[in-house]
Design a protein around this motif. Structure first.
Motif, PDB file in Angstrom:
ATOM      1  N   ARG A 454     -24.614  -4.109  -4.564  1.00 34.42           N
ATOM      2  CA  ARG A 454     -23.960  -2.865  -4.989  1.00 34.42           C
ATOM      3  C   ARG A 454     -24.845  -1.662  -4.701  1.00 34.42           C
ATOM      4  O   ARG A 454     -24.364  -0.612  -4.252  1.00 34.42           O
ATOM      5  CB  ARG A 454     -23.609  -2.933  -6.477  1.00 34.42           C
ATOM      6  CG  ARG A 454     -22.422  -3.818  -6.794  1.00 34.42           C
ATOM      7  CD  ARG A 454     -21.860  -3.534  -8.178  1.00 34.42           C
ATOM      8  NE  ARG A 454     -22.795  -3.880  -9.239  1.00 34.42           N
ATOM      9  CZ  ARG A 454     -22.891  -5.085  -9.805  1.00 34.42           C
ATOM     10  NH1 ARG A 454     -22.114  -6.070  -9.386  1.00 34.42           N
ATOM     11  NH2 ARG A 454     -23.751  -5.299 -10.785  1.00 34.42           N
ATOM     12  N   ARG A 455     -26.131  -1.805  -4.944  1.00 32.77           N
ATOM     13  CA  ARG A 455     -27.057  -0.695  -4.681  1.00 32.77           C
ATOM     14  C   ARG A 455     -27.166  -0.410  -3.186  1.00 32.77           C
ATOM     15  O   ARG A 455     -27.195   0.750  -2.765  1.00 32.77           O
ATOM     16  CB  ARG A 455     -28.432  -1.027  -5.262  1.00 32.77           C
ATOM     17  CG  ARG A 455     -28.484  -1.002  -6.783  1.00 32.77           C
ATOM     18  CD  ARG A 455     -29.811  -1.538  -7.299  1.00 32.77           C
ATOM     19  NE  ARG A 455     -29.924  -1.395  -8.754  1.00 32.77           N
ATOM     20  CZ  ARG A 455     -30.869  -1.984  -9.482  1.00 32.77           C
ATOM     21  NH1 ARG A 455     -31.794  -2.746  -8.881  1.00 32.77           N
ATOM     22  NH2 ARG A 455     -30.900  -1.822 -10.788  1.00 32.77           N
ATOM     23  N   LEU A 456     -27.211  -1.477  -2.388  1.00 33.92           N
ATOM     24  CA  LEU A 456     -27.277  -1.307  -0.944  1.00 33.92           C
ATOM     25  C   LEU A 456     -26.021  -0.620  -0.422  1.00 33.92           C
ATOM     26  O   LEU A 456     -26.096   0.317   0.386  1.00 33.92           O
ATOM     27  CB  LEU A 456     -27.447  -2.676  -0.272  1.00 33.92           C
ATOM     28  CG  LEU A 456     -27.400  -2.725   1.259  1.00 33.92           C
ATOM     29  CD1 LEU A 456     -28.514  -1.887   1.863  1.00 33.92           C
ATOM     30  CD2 LEU A 456     -27.498  -4.174   1.752  1.00 33.92           C
ATOM     31  N   ALA A 460     -25.862   3.094   1.312  1.00 32.70           N
ATOM     32  CA  ALA A 460     -25.337   3.246   2.671  1.00 32.70           C
ATOM     33  C   ALA A 460     -24.138   4.179   2.692  1.00 32.70           C
ATOM     34  O   ALA A 460     -23.954   4.951   3.641  1.00 32.70           O
ATOM     35  CB  ALA A 460     -24.952   1.877   3.232  1.00 32.70           C
ATOM     36  N   ALA A 461     -23.321   4.147   1.655  1.00 31.25           N
ATOM     37  CA  ALA A 461     -22.149   5.027   1.588  1.00 31.25           C
ATOM     38  C   ALA A 461     -22.567   6.483   1.416  1.00 31.25           C
ATOM     39  O   ALA A 461     -22.049   7.375   2.096  1.00 31.25           O
ATOM     40  CB  ALA A 461     -21.242   4.596   0.447  1.00 31.25           C
ATOM     41  N   SER A 462     -23.494   6.723   0.503  1.00 31.25           N
ATOM     42  CA  SER A 462     -23.917   8.102   0.258  1.00 31.25           C
ATOM     43  C   SER A 462     -24.845   8.621   1.341  1.00 31.25           C
ATOM     44  O   SER A 462     -24.862   9.819   1.643  1.00 31.25           O
ATOM     45  CB  SER A 462     -24.615   8.197  -1.102  1.00 31.25           C
ATOM     46  OG  SER A 462     -25.786   7.387  -1.129  1.00 31.25           O
ATOM     47  N   GLY A 463     -25.625   7.724   1.948  1.00 26.15           N
ATOM     48  CA  GLY A 463     -26.617   8.154   2.935  1.00 26.15           C
ATOM     49  C   GLY A 463     -26.051   8.450   4.301  1.00 26.15           C
ATOM     50  O   GLY A 463     -26.417   9.452   4.933  1.00 26.15           O
ATOM     51  N   PHE A 464     -25.119   7.601   4.785  1.00 25.13           N
ATOM     52  CA  PHE A 464     -24.590   7.836   6.137  1.00 25.13           C
ATOM     53  C   PHE A 464     -23.138   7.400   6.285  1.00 25.13           C
ATOM     54  O   PHE A 464     -22.686   7.092   7.386  1.00 25.13           O
ATOM     55  CB  PHE A 464     -25.469   7.156   7.197  1.00 25.13           C
ATOM     56  CG  PHE A 464     -26.089   5.856   6.755  1.00 25.13           C
ATOM     57  CD1 PHE A 464     -25.413   4.657   6.865  1.00 25.13           C
ATOM     58  CD2 PHE A 464     -27.369   5.849   6.213  1.00 25.13           C
ATOM     59  CE1 PHE A 464     -25.995   3.472   6.458  1.00 25.13           C
ATOM     60  CE2 PHE A 464     -27.963   4.658   5.800  1.00 25.13           C
ATOM     61  CZ  PHE A 464     -27.265   3.460   5.926  1.00 25.13           C
ATOM     62  N   GLY A 465     -22.397   7.383   5.173  1.00 21.85           N
ATOM     63  CA  GLY A 465     -20.950   7.218   5.252  1.00 21.85           C
ATOM     64  C   GLY A 465     -20.447   5.828   5.560  1.00 21.85           C
ATOM     65  O   GLY A 465     -19.305   5.669   6.014  1.00 21.85           O
ATOM     66  N   ALA A 466     -21.257   4.788   5.304  1.00 21.80           N
ATOM     67  CA  ALA A 466     -20.791   3.427   5.531  1.00 21.80           C
ATOM     68  C   ALA A 466     -19.673   3.084   4.550  1.00 21.80           C
ATOM     69  O   ALA A 466     -19.586   3.646   3.454  1.00 21.80           O
ATOM     70  CB  ALA A 466     -21.950   2.436   5.379  1.00 21.80           C
ATOM     71  N   LYS A 467     -18.799   2.152   4.946  1.00 23.33           N
ATOM     72  CA  LYS A 467     -17.692   1.719   4.104  1.00 23.33           C
ATOM     73  C   LYS A 467     -17.712   0.199   3.974  1.00 23.33           C
ATOM     74  O   LYS A 467     -18.046  -0.511   4.915  1.00 23.33           O
ATOM     75  CB  LYS A 467     -16.352   2.143   4.713  1.00 23.33           C
ATOM     76  CG  LYS A 467     -16.137   3.643   4.786  1.00 23.33           C
ATOM     77  CD  LYS A 467     -15.944   4.257   3.401  1.00 23.33           C
ATOM     78  CE  LYS A 467     -15.613   5.739   3.486  1.00 23.33           C
ATOM     79  NZ  LYS A 467     -15.435   6.342   2.132  1.00 23.33           N
TER      80      LYS A 467
END
Length: 524
Positions: A454-456, A460-467
């Motif tokens: 969950r942390r990863l 990743a979502a907040s840092g570079f928009g991963a989904k």
């Protein structure tokens, strides 16, 4: 016939009254005529993840789509309670997505299993039931020299199940995901309506259901595009000790769709990850990497690609592989290949499954995490990932391979990372780890692994928009952030096709509000 229908409707009403009552009347096997509603079973309350176990109050084994329609029609029209319904295919979900706590699970495997093949001009396709597994379609289509174009790595999944997510593998860069290779669907909506839809007929429902996580309707039939099947496959692996070179070569391969038919890759963390995914390759191939020490690990990477050998097209596959490999920058002398049948190549994970089953390592916890990562963030994601795992004791596989955005239809419900540029490349990352209770991974250990994921995912979502792909979010607010600017369209489709929020309760996207008779709950 009319008498049977009346009996079925009466029995359904009894069922709904039972489920909505604070008292549990379903205590023993019950025969609801053609609907064959049964009490809770172990399989309906578990899945491949072995993380959540939610027991339904009943299990429906439909004999035809009409049976599902009857059930959903009654539930949609009923003012009573908040009974939910989940469609269950092969049970390969990870976080209880196909479970229905105190609701009804629909076992899709009980639907008719006919597969019909057609050809119109140069187009070949198969009409297949939503509860049929991809391995069954492959076995039947190969008899005609045909096969679907796009696959998942594991074939013992249902047609409807993967189309409700996307369906990706190493062919996705070339042919798009499985949802991009569907011509027509038969769907039972949350209202109980049986609708045949396509890109030109009831297109809104067609697009909503594809990648729709089971929120809008249950797929009971699909028309799958086919192509000529090769007889054999040249399957190649190359090894790397540099991540940038690894991804550069993968992007080179997906830029050559006329030569290359499949591209994937994985991280080689330790001896286990090197050999567990190499069953089809020689056990003694000449690659003996130095993995360093626990405090200073050395990480390697493997690019995997394949070239189809049609044998009747007078193409020298060895020469094609030579042309491709000359442009690659792998570790010198560390390129290996095998020739296998097309069936064995597509069914490769089954060999690994049987090996794990024989070792008692298949039915364990699977705290998996799958992500779509923008190309610009893949290096940072790799760094975040390595900070969250211990290479020396990681058990499982970490997949990393490129996808091409223009192969995806943005009208479907699938959520992809936003692209801040015209960059067409993004990456699929699968952290497919196993956690064996017999080896000491207790409840606390499992929860710790899930928390790391969950942390990863959040970083990743907040840092570079991963989904997330095959997403799991513990709160409705998390789902809303996941969909982002696509949320309003997703919610509007829900209101149109399943306004009572009956379907897909295990996803946790639209919790039902009993005070409003099952309409959307308010949340932020």
């Amino acid at each position: 016939m009319e008498v049977a229908m009346v009996c079925t409707r009466v029995n359904l009403l009894i069922l709904i009254l039972s489920l909505c009552s604070p008292y549990k009347f379903i205590q023993s096997p019950m025969d609801f005529g053609p609907l064959n509603l049964l009490p809770t079973t172990t399989t309906a309350s578990s899945d491949f993840g072995r993380i959540l176990f939610h027991s339904p109050s009943a299990v429906l084994k439909p004999q035809a789509p009409r049976d599902i329609s009857l059930l959903l029609s009654f539930l949609s029209a009923s003012p009573l309670g908040k009974v939910t319904v989940a469609a269950r295919g092969a049970g390969h979900s990870i976080h209880g997505q196909a479970q229905a706590l105190d609701g009804i699970v629909v076992e899709m495997s009980s639907l008719p299993s006919e597969i019909e093949f057609y050809r119109e001009g140069d187009v070949s396709y198969a009409d297949v039931g939503g509860g049929i597994m991809w391995i069954e379609l492959l076995e039947q289509s190969l008899k005609l020299g045909l096969a679907p174009r796009s696959w998942t790595d594991y074939l013992y999944l249902t047609i409807g199940g993967t189309l409700s997510n996307a369906g990706i593998s190493g062919q996705t860069f070339k042919h798009g995901p499985q949802i991009s290779n569907v011509l027509l669907l038969e769907v039972v909506t949350g209202r109980g309506e049986i609708v045949t839809c396509s890109p030109t007929k009831d297109a809104e429902l067609f697009n909503a259901v594809l990648g729709g996580l089971g929120q809008f309707g249950i797929i009971t039939r699909a028309r799958i595009l086919l192509q000529e099947a090769p007889q054999k496959v040249k399957w190649v692996r190359a090894f790397y000790d540099d991540f940038a070179t690894f991804t550069k070569d993968q992007e080179l391969l997906v830029s050559m769709p006329d030569l290359v038919d499949y591209v994937e890759g994985f991280i080689v963390l330790n001896e286990q990850s090197l050999h567990s995914s190499s069953i089809a390759f020689p056990a003694n191939f000449d690659f003996n990497p130095d993995f360093g020490t626990k405090n200073s690990p050395k990480i390697y990477y493997c690019v995997e690609f394949a070239v189809h050998d049609y044998q009747n097209k007078n193409i020298n596959v060895e020469q094609v592989v030579e042309v491709i490999s000359r442009q690659m920058s792998h570790i010198a002398s560390h390129l290996y290949s095998v020739e296998v049948s097309y069936f064995d190549f597509l069914n490769r994970v089954r060999m690994e499954e049987m090996s794990l089953r024989n070792s008692g390592l298949w039915e364990v916890h699977h705290p998996w995490l799958n992500m779509f990562v923008p190309r610009a963030g893949i290096s940072n994601f790799r760094d975040l990932l390595m900070d969250s795992i211990s290479p020396d004791n990681f058990e499982g596989l970490i997949l990393i391979y490129p996808l091409l955005r223009h192969k995806w239809d943005t009208n479907t419900s699938v959520v992809l990372p936003d692209s801040g540029s015209t960059d067409q490349v993004m990456y699929a990352v699968g952290i497919l780890r196993s956690a064996n209770p017999d080896d000491g991974c207790s409840h606390h250990c499992l929860q710790e692994l899930l928390l790391r994921h969950r942390r990863l995912a959040a970083a990743a979502a907040s840092g570079f928009g991963a989904k997330q792909y095959l997403a799991h979010h513990p709160t409705p607010a998390g789902w809303r952030r996941h969909f982002g600017r696509r949320w309003e369209r997703f919610a509007d489709r829900k209101a149109r096709f399943d306004p009572r929020c009956i379907l897909g309760p295990g996803q946790g996207i639209f919790p039902r509000d009993s005070s409003s008779n099952g309409a959307f709950a308010s949340y932020s």
